[in-house]
Design a protein around this motif. Structure first.
Motif, PDB file in Angstrom:
ATOM      1  N   LYS A  17       0.824  -1.209   0.000  1.00 20.28           N
ATOM      2  CA  LYS A  17       0.000   0.000   0.000  1.00 20.28           C
ATOM      3  C   LYS A  17       0.862   1.267   0.000  1.00 20.28           C
ATOM      4  CE  LYS A  17      -4.014  -2.063   2.307  1.00 20.28           C
ATOM      5  NZ  LYS A  17      -4.844  -2.106   3.537  1.00 20.28           N
ATOM      6  N   ALA A  18       1.979   1.215   0.700  1.00 24.61           N
ATOM      7  CA  ALA A  18       2.817   2.413   0.831  1.00 24.61           C
ATOM      8  C   ALA A  18       3.758   2.610  -0.350  1.00 24.61           C
ATOM      9  CB  ALA A  18       3.638   2.329   2.125  1.00 24.61           C
ATOM     10  N   HIS A  19       4.061   1.531  -1.068  1.00 22.86           N
ATOM     11  CA  HIS A  19       5.053   1.621  -2.143  1.00 22.86           C
ATOM     12  C   HIS A  19       4.422   2.190  -3.413  1.00 22.86           C
ATOM     13  CE1 HIS A  19       8.760   0.669  -4.194  1.00 22.86           C
ATOM     14  NE2 HIS A  19       8.081   0.061  -5.149  1.00 22.86           N
ATOM     15  N   ARG A  20       5.147   3.101  -4.066  1.00 17.97           N
ATOM     16  CA  ARG A  20       4.637   3.732  -5.283  1.00 17.97           C
ATOM     17  C   ARG A  20       5.510   3.414  -6.510  1.00 17.97           C
ATOM     18  NH1 ARG A  20       1.037   3.721  -2.599  1.00 17.97           N
ATOM     19  NH2 ARG A  20      -0.284   5.413  -1.789  1.00 17.97           N
ATOM     20  N   GLY A  21       6.580   2.703  -6.308  1.00 20.61           N
ATOM     21  CA  GLY A  21       7.476   2.398  -7.424  1.00 20.61           C
ATOM     22  C   GLY A  21       7.176   1.051  -8.062  1.00 20.61           C
ATOM     23  N   SER A  22       8.153   0.529  -8.753  1.00 26.94           N
ATOM     24  CA  SER A  22       7.996  -0.743  -9.461  1.00 26.94           C
ATOM     25  C   SER A  22       8.171  -1.912  -8.489  1.00 26.94           C
ATOM     26  CB  SER A  22       9.036  -0.855 -10.571  1.00 26.94           C
ATOM     27  OG  SER A  22      10.344  -0.949 -10.011  1.00 26.94           O
TER      28      SER A  22
ATOM     29  N   ALA B  57      10.253  -4.279  -8.958  1.00 25.83           N
ATOM     30  CA  ALA B  57      11.697  -4.490  -8.821  1.00 25.83           C
ATOM     31  C   ALA B  57      12.268  -3.636  -7.691  1.00 25.83           C
ATOM     32  CB  ALA B  57      12.404  -4.170 -10.140  1.00 25.83           C
ATOM     33  N   GLU B  58      11.801  -2.383  -7.594  1.00 26.04           N
ATOM     34  CA  GLU B  58      12.269  -1.500  -6.522  1.00 26.04           C
ATOM     35  C   GLU B  58      11.808  -2.009  -5.157  1.00 26.04           C
ATOM     36  OE1 GLU B  58      10.561   2.130  -7.798  1.00 26.04           O
ATOM     37  OE2 GLU B  58      12.228   2.698  -9.093  1.00 26.04           O
ATOM     38  N   LEU B  59      10.570  -2.530  -5.101  1.00 25.62           N
ATOM     39  CA  LEU B  59      10.064  -3.063  -3.840  1.00 25.62           C
ATOM     40  C   LEU B  59      10.883  -4.278  -3.406  1.00 25.62           C
ATOM     41  CD1 LEU B  59       8.033  -3.128  -1.532  1.00 25.62           C
ATOM     42  CD2 LEU B  59       6.478  -4.410  -3.007  1.00 25.62           C
ATOM     43  N   ALA B  60      11.216  -5.147  -4.360  1.00 20.16           N
ATOM     44  CA  ALA B  60      12.021  -6.326  -4.036  1.00 20.16           C
ATOM     45  C   ALA B  60      13.376  -5.912  -3.473  1.00 20.16           C
ATOM     46  CB  ALA B  60      12.188  -7.200  -5.273  1.00 20.16           C
ATOM     47  N   ARG B  61      14.000  -4.893  -4.097  1.00 23.54           N
ATOM     48  CA  ARG B  61      15.286  -4.412  -3.591  1.00 23.54           C
ATOM     49  C   ARG B  61      15.151  -3.828  -2.190  1.00 23.54           C
ATOM     50  NH1 ARG B  61      16.111  -2.828  -9.049  1.00 23.54           N
ATOM     51  NH2 ARG B  61      15.277  -0.747  -8.640  1.00 23.54           N
ATOM     52  N   LYS B  62      14.053  -3.116  -1.966  1.00 22.25           N
ATOM     53  CA  LYS B  62      13.826  -2.514  -0.643  1.00 22.25           C
ATOM     54  C   LYS B  62      13.682  -3.584   0.431  1.00 22.25           C
ATOM     55  CE  LYS B  62      10.553   0.512   1.793  1.00 22.25           C
ATOM     56  NZ  LYS B  62       9.290   1.278   1.663  1.00 22.25           N
ATOM     57  N   LEU B  63      13.022  -4.689   0.065  1.00 24.26           N
ATOM     58  CA  LEU B  63      12.807  -5.775   1.025  1.00 24.26           C
ATOM     59  C   LEU B  63      14.008  -6.705   1.129  1.00 24.26           C
ATOM     60  CD1 LEU B  63       9.115  -6.731   0.148  1.00 24.26           C
ATOM     61  CD2 LEU B  63       9.917  -5.281   2.012  1.00 24.26           C
ATOM     62  N   GLY B  64      14.961  -6.558   0.204  1.00 23.25           N
ATOM     63  CA  GLY B  64      16.147  -7.403   0.246  1.00 23.25           C
ATOM     64  C   GLY B  64      15.906  -8.802  -0.276  1.00 23.25           C
ATOM     65  N   ILE B  65      14.944  -8.948  -1.185  1.00 19.42           N
ATOM     66  CA  ILE B  65      14.654 -10.256  -1.767  1.00 19.42           C
ATOM     67  C   ILE B  65      14.668 -10.119  -3.282  1.00 19.42           C
ATOM     68  CG2 ILE B  65      13.296 -11.050   0.205  1.00 19.42           C
ATOM     69  CD1 ILE B  65      10.766 -10.379  -1.305  1.00 19.42           C
TER      70      ILE B  65
END
Length: 442
Positions: free
Chosen positions: A408-413, A415-423
């Motif tokens: 809900k909070a993420h506005r990017g792609s 791929a960016e979310l995966a990098r943010k989560l470290g997975i």
């Protein structure tokens, strides 16, 4: 020593693969040039035992923890095939053994011809690439690969994440007559359902918005070779029937076309899921399951082959830090072997990479491994989402809520979310699909 017919010796000498002739007491009576070059280029092998030359054993194979083809042939009266780890002039190597008994005038098994073919996709010592191991669990898996590789049967690889299913699929492909043709990987977990059919079978121009040109699919790209369906449990139900048609008839249609196309592919699939349970729940077609699992192979978890950790660690260190000549101290190696490795070989590689970064010198000590495994290592993805470190089961209620909050909070792609989560993106797509399929998530 018995006198051997010169015609038989001449026949063996002309064969390209290593061959030996030996008696019931394991004594080598004749060996061709290929065998001599591989196992004893400097000394004669005639009169020595096969287990001493090939294995450097002091006792027969079955007394040293391996299957002995001679003992099995004496029991069965037939030819026998086994997989052995041999000591060659180039180091240890896995070898497919085919033994044929020769009978004397009385009908008794008097001599045996043994043919040796190297299994080039695996090593019993650290190597730059390929499968590495020598534990009993690893060798049982490898023997199945050596048997199914040359065949055309569909193979289903079963195992936890990180056990090396894609590497094993590559080994099966390289052991097959299709090795000179493509191995095409389909990452079923990362393909959205709306694009799955197009990616797999291709599409015609104008088939959908954005289809400005015709495009062949992955099935077409794999023609003559092997199609590897990774995480096959994530294939959408509507696509499963079309995949079944491909497996049963070798035919498919591109999206937007009525033309029936044919392809020649060997299918290897893999999953970490319990497909039988999914069949029982109606989430996976039973007929497709049986079509994919003609020859299932279970990959052992790393904790079930802990004796392979030293071999793997040396090889992985050379890959993650090729510019440094790093060595693991005995204490560091012992600490690695005590760890349970829920992430298997992938986790081992990550731990070694972190330990290499933590070590300033040429030696990785136990303290570096401890830090790489513990709180000083980069936080796991679940901790980055605010979860307790003890939470291991994927998508439990707390993790599910945290992932939903991140979405809900993420506005990017993605791929960016995966990098943010470290997975990886693949892991993220898998979690999202599990979230969609979990009725308690709504």
């Amino acid at each position: 020593m018995a006198t051997v017919l010169p015609e038989l010796v001449s026949y063996l000498e002309g064969l390209p693969e290593p061959h030996i002739l030996f008696d019931r007491r394991y004594r080598i009576v004749a060996a061709n040039a290929a065998y001599r070059r591989q196992f004893s280029p400097q000394a004669s092998v005639v009169g020595r035992t096969c287990y001493e030359v090939s294995h450097q054993f002091s006792v027969p194979c079955d007394q040293a923890g391996e299957n002995c083809p001679l003992a099995r042939s004496l029991e069965s009266g037939q030819r026998e095939r086994v997989l052995h780890l041999h000591h060659t002039s180039q180091g240890e190597s896995y070898v497919n053994i085919e033994l044929v008994p020769l009978r004397d005038a009385a009908g008794e098994q008097a001599y045996f011809i043994e043919k040796m073919e190297p299994l080039r996709v695996a090593q019993g010592q650290p190597a730059a690439q390929g499968l590495i191991g020598r534990s009993p669990a690893f060798q049982r898996m490898l023997e199945l690969v050596s048997r199914v590789g040359p065949a055309s049967a569909s193979v289903l690889l079963l195992g936890e994440s990180g056990t090396g299913k894609e590497l094993l699929a590559q080994a099966i492909h390289e052991a097959s007559p299709r090795a000179a043709n493509p191995l095409v990987v389909v990452d079923c977990a990362s393909l959205p359902e709306t694009l799955f059919e197009s990616e797999l079978f291709g599409h015609e121009r104008g088939a959908f918005t954005g289809a400005n040109t015709s495009k062949p699919g992955l099935v077409e790209a794999a023609s003559g070779g092997t199609l590897f369906l990774d995480e096959v449990g994530d294939i959408p139900l509507p696509m499963q029937v079309k995949l079944l048609r491909l497996l049963e008839s070798g035919t498919y249609r591109r999206v937007g076309s009525t033309e029936l196309r044919r392809t020649d592919v060997r299918v290897v699939s893999a999953t970490h899921r319990d497909l039988k349970a999914m069949v029982a729940d109606g989430r996976f077609r039973e007929d497709l399951y049986y079509r994919l699992s003609t020859f299932p192979i279970s990959l052992p978890a790393l904790r079930d082959r802990a004796e392979d950790i030293p071999l793997l660690a040396v090889a992985l260190l050379a890959r993650v830090a090729p510019q440094r000549r790093l060595a693991l101290s005995p204490g560091a190696m012992a600490r690695l072997q005590r760890h349970d490795f829920p992430g298997n070989v992938r986790e081992l590689r990550n731990v070694l990479e972190r330990a290499a970064l933590l070590a300033d010198g040429s030696n990785i000590e136990a303290v570096h491994v401890e830090r790489a495994l513990g709180s000083d290592a980069p936080a796991p993805a679940r901790e980055r989402m605010g979860l307790a470190p003890a939470l291991d089961a994927p998508l439990r209620s707390v993790e599910r809520a945290a992932l939903q909050a991140q979405l809900k909070a993420h506005r990017g792609s993605r791929a960016e979310l995966a990098r943010k989560l470290g997975i990886s993106e693949r892991s993220l797509y898998r979690k999202l699909r599990e979230l969609e399929n979990d009725p308690s998530a709504s």
